[in-house]
Design an enzyme around this catalytic site. Sequence first.
Site, mmCIF file in Angstrom:
data_model
loop_
_atom_site.group_PDB
_atom_site.id
_atom_site.type_symbol
_atom_site.label_atom_id
_atom_site.label_comp_id
_atom_site.label_asym_id
_atom_site.label_seq_id
_atom_site.Cartn_x
_atom_site.Cartn_y
_atom_site.Cartn_z
ATOM 1 N N ASP A 275 -0.508 5.204 1.108
ATOM 2 C CA ASP A 275 -0.678 6.085 1.923
ATOM 3 C C ASP A 275 -0.528 5.503 3.546
ATOM 4 O O ASP A 275 -1.194 4.435 3.832
ATOM 5 C CB ASP A 275 -1.946 6.865 1.619
ATOM 6 C CG ASP A 275 -1.883 7.804 0.576
ATOM 7 O OD1 ASP A 275 -0.888 7.833 0.172
ATOM 8 O OD2 ASP A 275 -3.170 8.035 0.111
ATOM 9 N N ASP B 186 1.073 -1.174 -0.030
ATOM 10 C CA ASP B 186 -0.003 0.070 0.059
ATOM 11 C C ASP B 186 0.940 1.379 -0.290
ATOM 12 O O ASP B 186 2.302 1.050 0.378
ATOM 13 C CB ASP B 186 -0.771 -0.014 1.158
ATOM 14 C CG ASP B 186 -1.884 1.120 1.212
ATOM 15 O OD1 ASP B 186 -2.281 1.372 0.318
ATOM 16 O OD2 ASP B 186 -2.067 1.781 2.497
#
Length: 272
Positions: A11, A9
């Site tokens: 953020d 991922d």
Amino acid sequence: MVRLIIFTDLDGTLLNQEDYDYQPAIAILNQLKKQQIPVIPVTSKTRSEVEGLRQEIDLSDPFIVENGSGIFIPQSSNNWWKVAQADQINQYHLHSLGCSYTKAREGLKKISADLEYNLQGFGDLSEQTIQSLTGLPPEEAKLAKQREFTEPFISPKQIDAKIVEDTAAKYGFRVLLGDRFSHLIDAQAGKGKAVRWLMSNHQLLAEEEVITVGLGNSPNDLEMLEAVDIPIVIASVQGVHPGLVSKGWQVAPAPGSQGWAEAVAAIYEQYL
């Protein structure tokens, strides 16, 4: 011979949640690149957003956008990935698990009508409003609106989440619920499905053992983390997200990009 493949991922994981900084990870990213270890973003961000980041930190591997809706494989890397099922778009092979953005927008309108509540998606919001709601810089807010498959919308606090999810399912969609924004995605899409598709099209050498690593920070990453051999949770400064606490997975030793770097470096040392 072991080949590591890293799915991450962005953020709150490779990028800090507060300032989107990734400097702590640069050294290990450079080491991974030297060893030809793929680092594959798996994110809710758009292709336009990810392209800018890939250029900044010199990533050349495939990437997965809009919560597993689109898998982009650079043509230069197709010796590692089977691309017979993929379409051509610019310099990429694209395998799409999701619907078009137009269909997602139409779906949001149908769901709004059923709920008798005006769900506001990114397509309804100005760049300035998105910037103020997300904290993104102006240019990145613009890129966030350049969607191809999914529609984020402001999470309705007045409506039970299950009602929203069930209504979306009537029209062939899933809802990934978030505190500020939820994401309307095609029922056939998802981060875990995208990771599994990509690995099913990975071309192994006879002597290779592949070990997949996944790093994420929220329940939105749950399906991705379940799809890899080594799931690693990146905590925030407040701690592990409550939705991931019960999994018993490895937790990085620090929040954000620093934790990402330390966790990946430890895996690197262990296997290589």
